[in-house]
Structure formats: C-alpha cells, structure tokens
Write an enzyme that holds these catalytic residues in place. Structure first.
Site, PDB file in Angstrom:
ATOM      1  N   LYS A   1      10.737   2.950   2.720  1.00 14.25           N
ATOM      2  CA  LYS A   1      10.592   4.349   2.272  1.00 14.25           C
ATOM      3  C   LYS A   1      11.528   4.693   1.126  1.00 14.25           C
ATOM      4  O   LYS A   1      12.386   3.953   0.681  1.00 14.25           O
ATOM      5  CB  LYS A   1      11.335   5.174   3.383  1.00 14.25           C
ATOM      6  CG  LYS A   1      10.598   4.841   4.869  1.00 14.25           C
ATOM      7  CD  LYS A   1       9.305   5.264   4.832  1.00 14.25           C
ATOM      8  CE  LYS A   1       9.259   6.943   5.145  1.00 14.25           C
ATOM      9  NZ  LYS A   1       9.931   7.447   6.437  1.00 14.25           N
TER      10      LYS A   1
ATOM     11  N   CYS B   1      30.399   1.590  35.414  1.00  9.58           N
ATOM     12  CA  CYS B   1      30.899   2.415  34.256  1.00  9.58           C
ATOM     13  C   CYS B   1      30.201   3.811  34.552  1.00  9.58           C
ATOM     14  O   CYS B   1      28.753   3.905  34.530  1.00  9.58           O
ATOM     15  CB  CYS B   1      30.515   1.573  32.894  1.00  9.58           C
ATOM     16  SG  CYS B   1      31.016   3.042  31.668  1.00  9.58           S
TER      17      CYS B   1
ATOM     18  N   GLU C   1       0.808  -1.046  -0.069  1.00 13.41           N
ATOM     19  CA  GLU C   1       0.072  -0.117  -0.047  1.00 13.41           C
ATOM     20  C   GLU C   1       1.026   1.329   0.115  1.00 13.41           C
ATOM     21  O   GLU C   1       1.784   1.205   0.702  1.00 13.41           O
ATOM     22  CB  GLU C   1      -0.984  -0.061   1.285  1.00 13.41           C
ATOM     23  CG  GLU C   1      -1.819  -1.062   1.554  1.00 13.41           C
ATOM     24  CD  GLU C   1      -2.485  -1.251   2.987  1.00 13.41           C
ATOM     25  OE1 GLU C   1      -2.802  -0.240   3.274  1.00 13.41           O
ATOM     26  OE2 GLU C   1      -2.330  -2.293   3.385  1.00 13.41           O
TER      27      GLU C   1
ATOM     28  N   ASP D   1       1.377  10.433   3.038  1.00 12.89           N
ATOM     29  CA  ASP D   1       2.292  11.526   3.898  1.00 12.89           C
ATOM     30  C   ASP D   1       1.448  12.439   4.881  1.00 12.89           C
ATOM     31  O   ASP D   1       1.231  13.509   4.404  1.00 12.89           O
ATOM     32  CB  ASP D   1       3.364  12.120   3.292  1.00 12.89           C
ATOM     33  CG  ASP D   1       4.507  12.812   4.182  1.00 12.89           C
ATOM     34  OD1 ASP D   1       4.572  12.353   5.352  1.00 12.89           O
ATOM     35  OD2 ASP D   1       5.088  13.518   3.597  1.00 12.89           O
TER      36      ASP D   1
ATOM     37  N   CYS E   1      35.424   3.766  30.799  1.00 14.16           N
ATOM     38  CA  CYS E   1      35.881   3.182  32.553  1.00 14.16           C
ATOM     39  C   CYS E   1      37.026   2.340  31.992  1.00 14.16           C
ATOM     40  O   CYS E   1      38.021   1.914  33.188  1.00 14.16           O
ATOM     41  CB  CYS E   1      34.674   2.259  33.027  1.00 14.16           C
ATOM     42  SG  CYS E   1      34.352   0.744  31.866  1.00 14.16           S
TER      43      CYS E   1
END
Length: 678
Positions: free
Chosen positions: A321, A438, A116, A120, A418
């Site tokens: 997209k 950390c 489909e 927008d 760390c």
C-alpha cells in the site's frame, strides 16, 4: 430454409456482431462501428427477440439491464473463498513478506513476481458455465456474498459470453476482479446529485459499492461502472495447456474478453517490484481511476499451491500500500491490554488528532519488539497514520522534540490483570499471560463467543461481560447457559424483563450452526472462514476431536499452522471438559442433517444428476448432498449419461442441451417430493 431458421441465424449473427463491437469499445478502447450503427443492430435484435421470445438467451446484449427492480439480494456461497490480502506499507515490509514465504520453501532461489495496480473499488466473483455468465456476486465475508448477477450484467466490460479463442471451451470458469467508477464518471455523478439536491458520494470506492447494491439494475447501468479482471480459476489449471502462471492467466483473461489493467508487470527480482511501486507512487495521480497500492503475487501457480494460506491471507501474495495520511501528536500514556488469547498488547494513548476524516486518540504498539524499534516513550511527539486507512499506527518518533525526563518503556513481567508471571516463547514476538483463570482472558473469550460472527447473542456486550466475570457468575462460556433471570437481576441496571429477555437470547444461540460454534471457541488462528472450511470436512465435533493434524492441514485453505492449533486445542483436558459441558446444554456441535433421506435408502442409485439455475430454497451444495445421500451422482456438465436435470430459476445453456438430448427434468419441489416418499 424456413422463416424461423432464418430468424434464428440472424439473431445469432446480431449477437456476435454486437458482442464484438462491445468488446472493441469497452475493453480494447478501439471502436469498430459508429454508435448509430450499433443502435440500429441492437434495435433489430431487440425486435426479433420480442417477436420470438423463445430465442432470448441470458448472454444476449439485450439482457444486460433487467426490466424490473429486484426485491432483495440472496446470499450465495462462493465456489472458492475470496481471501483478503496481507498489507505491506513500504519496501522493507515487502522484503519481510518475501523472507517469510522463503522460510517455508528454503530450496527456492530465483522466482518471478507479477506486480499489478491495486484498484480502489469493490471485488466481484464471476462464474461462467460453458462460457455463459451465470452468477456475479459480491465478496461478502469471503465465504459467501450477495448474488447481484443482474447488476453485474450492466457492466459493459464484463462479457456475458466468453471468447475461448484458440483454447477448448471450458465447463466452469471462476473470475475475480474489481468493479470501480472512473474518476470522470464519479465527478459527473456527484454533479448530477448536487443539482438534484441529493447527498454526494464521499469517494469513488463508496460510490461503486453502493451502486452494486442497488435493487434496480437500470440505476446501476446509468452509473457506468467499469471492471478489471485479475484472477482466474479453472478446474485443472495445473494443466500447462491452460495456464500455469499468473502472467499467463492475465493473458488468458484478455483472450476470453475481459479488460485487464494494462499496467501490470512481470518482475524477475524483488528490486524490480520496488521500482514499479516507487514509479506508480506519483504516476498513479495521472490515472483515470483510483488506486491505493500494488498487489504483488508469485507468478508460479505451483509455488502458490505449495505455500497455501494463513487463516486470512494467501502466503504467496501481498498488497503493497501507499502511505496514508500522517499527522503529529503527543503520547500521553502507554497502557497494556490483555486479549482473549492472553497476548499483552501495548497501546499508545495520545492527544486526539484528526486523521483521514476521523479523530484518533489511540494506536496499537503491537509488542515489545515494536516498542524497542520505535524507542517510544511517554511524552514523545510521534507521527501517526492510518494503516490501510483503517487502523491507527505510530510510524516514528520525533526524537528532537523528546522531553529530557522521559524513560524507556518496558513491558511488564507480570500480567496487569491477574498479576501472574507472563511468558514470551522462543521465536514469538508476543508476550502472553498463560493463566487460564485470568479475568481478561475469560472476558475476551466470552466477548468473542457472543460476537456477531460466532454465537451472535444480542444484549451481551462488553459492560455486561465484565459484570458477569467480576461478580463471579461466569467462569467459562458454558456458564452462560446456566444463568437465570434471578442471577442476572443481581447485576447493576438489570431489571426482571431485561433479564428474562437475555436468558431467552442465550437459549436461542443454541441453534447456531456448528461452524459458528467452532469459531466461537476462540481457537488460535481459526477465523470464521476457516471454521466453515473445517466443519465441512468434519461435520461433528467427535470427528474433529479424533482427526489427525495432517488431515486437517490437507483441507483447502487450511495450513499447517492452523491445523496444529486446532489439533493441540482438542488435546487439552480443560477444553475437552468444556466441549462436554456445551454438549450437555444442547449446543449444536454437529452439522444439521436432513431427515428427507434415511441412511438405508438409495432411491437414486446409479443415476446421474446435473443441477442448473438458482433453486428456491436449497443451496446447490445442499441439493447435491441430498442426491448423493440417496445414492445418486452429481456432475457439472450435461451429457448423454445424464439421467436428470434439476432446474432452478435463470437456467442457462445446460437446460437447452438437456432438452436437445431428451433428458428428464425436475424442479426442486419434485426432487424433495421423491426424497420424502415412504
């Protein structure tokens, strides 16, 4: 036949005639009457409703536009969460999505896909009860949105009453779709705004979203929004007589009176989906509305149910997209960030470049696999784009422009914060620091705890969190609640008043609901939507701590991955200690319970209730819970077995049916008064 009976019959005839005309004009684009004739019938109906106000119904064509602007929008909870879609940006990523879901169902061979166009605009959730539109809401955060029913009614391609056609009337129908502005309408609106000296809308999507949030529905009506329906949910949809595929659901939506995008396609193989996607890459420029991609869904509802959801997305659908704007730039450095889960994320620091209207100087490189795939190096010229027009990402390296002295980038073997060794577990692409002490992990967990969707502690930002950790004032989120104004005043640029205000803000966060606390704990894969779903099933931390992994996975929208993460988190001793410390501070680790009904009272034992309309203070689920706690039963439809109808504003056909059956009615105030009686 009496005069009033004659008028009632005429009103119904006019409504049906006008509804058919609107459907033919706005949905089928095949008018069945001239505008002047429509206007004549509309005025006749309007005059009759003015003469006989008791004949006005919420689905009447005259009720599309409200007479007065709303003062505000109320938040409403969606009956079914509105999940966003995972994105893919090319056919290769589409195939990767297909391979992921197939790993979960390895015995499945051939499947059908429905493709489909991705419109927008702005997503809407529509609720119909007994065929009548009773609520239109924005998507919001997926769990709750804003009630914009009066604005939704102005969209002519949204039916106020469903046409059930050949199927039996259905008690409740949930419809999802996209409201949008046609390009020609958008152009006209901006021309009118320019003449009036008003600021122009940036694009049709923003214009549609802004229009839907107008308090005056008359303005919304003037903007001429349109709507495509794309999702249908009906209780009992596993009944094949209703629909058992997405394709059948689209056909059913059309029969019910909705406009469905005509360009959807049933694909027998993934290759067909790719062809559909490539065709519309250029052809979409000829459409009268904006589209930014293709939505691909598995056609079978049975397969959809088997696959379920991740914490954010349905596994059975993906948004493919179209490529966003791209631009070349140079990589000046590759840094490595450490997140709250210990994940090491490489970040390309680039020469600033304009992209989709914004300046981009950084882009995530995700993990070592992505770096190896790109073969990206400091000094490379790269093509960068905005994925989904939001997140910058590096698409490819232009190796022809690579300087001679570049070297391959290698992920560090030690945490850059760390210094402890990092690990990469089998089957994972992410490298992690597993040192619970950390500073980067601690800072990230605190920033997450104070964020807007979690405990929402105002005034505690990134800089302050870094100071608190670096100065040794905070070693876990529980330490926040032991901070005093005196301790805070030792920090840079922290005065007495600011410190006192901050202590107060931290204390106020203790009132946040259990769902926000669960989200704030930062359990891997648990988002704000999932946290709400989990806390509805487990209203106290004690119940969640002792829950079986399989039971957690059984919650609608919660899959095995999330359930495993939650279950394992509560098995760790350090986390158990954290929960104990948070309980000691007064943080809410249980859902609030009303004091209106004591556990021993069963005032409504054996009584059946139906709730209709919008209640003044209670959400429908809250009212239902109160009735059930008092021994009553709450159903969705009015029948002879119904004892009471709880009536709110904008009550629809349920009120009419209850009146016809002589069923007792009560307001929210009367309900609460009965429950509060000694």
């Amino acid at each position: 036949m009496t005069q009033i009976q004659t008028e009632v019959k005429r009103v119904e005839e006019l409504r049906q005639l006008l509804q058919r005309a609107s459907y033919a004009y706005y949905v089928l684009d095949a008018p069945i009457m001239e505008d002047a004739v429509y206007d004549k019938f509309y005025r006749e109906l309007q005059d009759l409703e003015i003469q006989y106000p008791e004949l006005i119904a919420p689905d009447s064509p005259t009720q599309r536009v409200g007479e007065r602007p709303a003062t505000h929008f109320t938040s409403v909870r969606h009956h079914i969460p509105l999940y966003s879609l995972e994105n893919a940006f090319n056919v290769d990523e589409l195939q990767a999505w297909d391979q992921r879901w197939r790993r979960q169902l390895p015995t499945i061979d051939s499947v059908e896909y429905v493709s489909e166009l991705k419109i927008d605009g702005s997503a809407l959730a529509l609720t119909y009860e007994n065929g009548v539109l009773v609520r239109g809401a924005t998507r919001g955060d997926g769990v709750a949105g804003e009630d914009i029913t009066q604005n939704v009614k102005t969209i002519r391609s949204i039916p106020l009453r469903l046409n059930f056609g050949a199927i039996e009337p259905i008690e409740r129908v949930e419809v999802r779709g996209e409201a949008f502005l046609p390009l020609e309408v958008f152009k006209q609106i901006n021309e009118e705004r320019q003449k009036a000296g008003e600021q122009l809308f940036a694009n049709p999507r923003n214009a549609a979203a802004g229009t839907l949030r107008q308090l005056d529905s008359r303005i919304v009506a003037q903007r001429r929004l349109d709507f495509f329906a794309y999702t249908l949910h009906i209780p009992g949809m596993d009944d094949a007589s209703i629909a058992n595929t997405q394709w059948e659901a689209l056909e059913l939506l059309q029969k019910m009176g909705f406009r469905v995008n005509p360009n959807h396609k049933l694909c027998a193989a993934l290759a067909e989906v790719g062809e559909y996607y490539e065709y519309w890459d250029t052809e979409r420029l000829n459409l009268p509305y904006m589209t930014d991609g293709v939505v691909v869904k598995l056609n079978s509802f049975k397969l959809q149910e088997q696959l379920g959801f991740t914490q954010k997305f349905p596994r059975w659908a993906v948004a493919l997209k179209y490529p966003a704007e791209e631009a070349p730039t140079r990589v000046e450095n590759i840094a490595v960030n450490v997140g709250r889960t210990g994940a090491l994320t490489p970040l390309a620091q680039m020469r600033p470049v304009q992209l989709a209207g914004t300046t981009v100087s950084r882009a995530t490189l995700h993990n070592s696999d992505r770096i190896a795939q790109l073969d990206i190096r400091i000094g490379d010229t790269v093509i960068v784009r905005k994925a989904g027009e939001i997140i910058p990402e590096v698409v490819r390296v232009i190796k022809e422009l690579r300087p001679d002295d570049t070297e391959p980038f290698v992920m560090p073997s030690y945490c850059p914060v760390c210094g402890q060794s990092v690990v990469r577990e089998s089957g994972e692409a992410v490298t992690r620091c597993v040192n619970a002490s950390c500073a980067a992990i601690l800072k990230g967990s605190i920033e997450h705890w104070v964020s807007r969707d979690a405990l929402d502690i105002k005034g505690v930002g990134e800089k302050l969190v870094h100071q608190l950790v670096d100065k040794g004032l905070v070693h876990s989120v529980a330490d926040l609640y032991e901070l005093t104004a005196e301790k805070l005043c030792t920090l840079e640029r922290m005065g007495q008043k600011s410190a006192e205000k901050l202590v107060m803000a931290i204390a106020q966060s203790k009132n946040q609901p259990w769902s926000r606390v669960l989200y704030g704990l930062g359990i891997r894969h648990v988002g704000s939507v999932n946290a709400q779903l989990i806390t509805e099933k487990y209203p106290t931390v004690e119940k969640l701590e002792t829950a079986k992994q399989s039971d957690i996975a059984g919650i609608y929208g919660i899959g095995a991955e999330i359930a495993q993460s939650v279950y394992q988190w509560f098995q760790i001793e350090a986390n158990q200690i954290l929960i104990e410390r948070l309980q000691a501070t007064g943080i809410k680790l249980a859902a609030e319970e009303t004091s209106l009904v004591s556990s021993g009272e069963q005032k409504f034992a054996g009584k059946t209730f139906v709730i209709t309309g919008t209640l003044p203070t209670l959400k429908r689920d809250e009212a239902k819970a109160l009735i059930q706690k008092a021994g009553g039963k709450v159903t969705d439809s009015v029948s002879k077995k119904t004892d009471y109808l709880v009536v709110g504003e904008d009550a629809g056909s349920k009120l009419e049916k209850a009146q016809a059956l002589g069923i007792s009615q009560m307001s929210e105030a009367q309900l609460l008064e009965i429950l509060a009686e000694e």
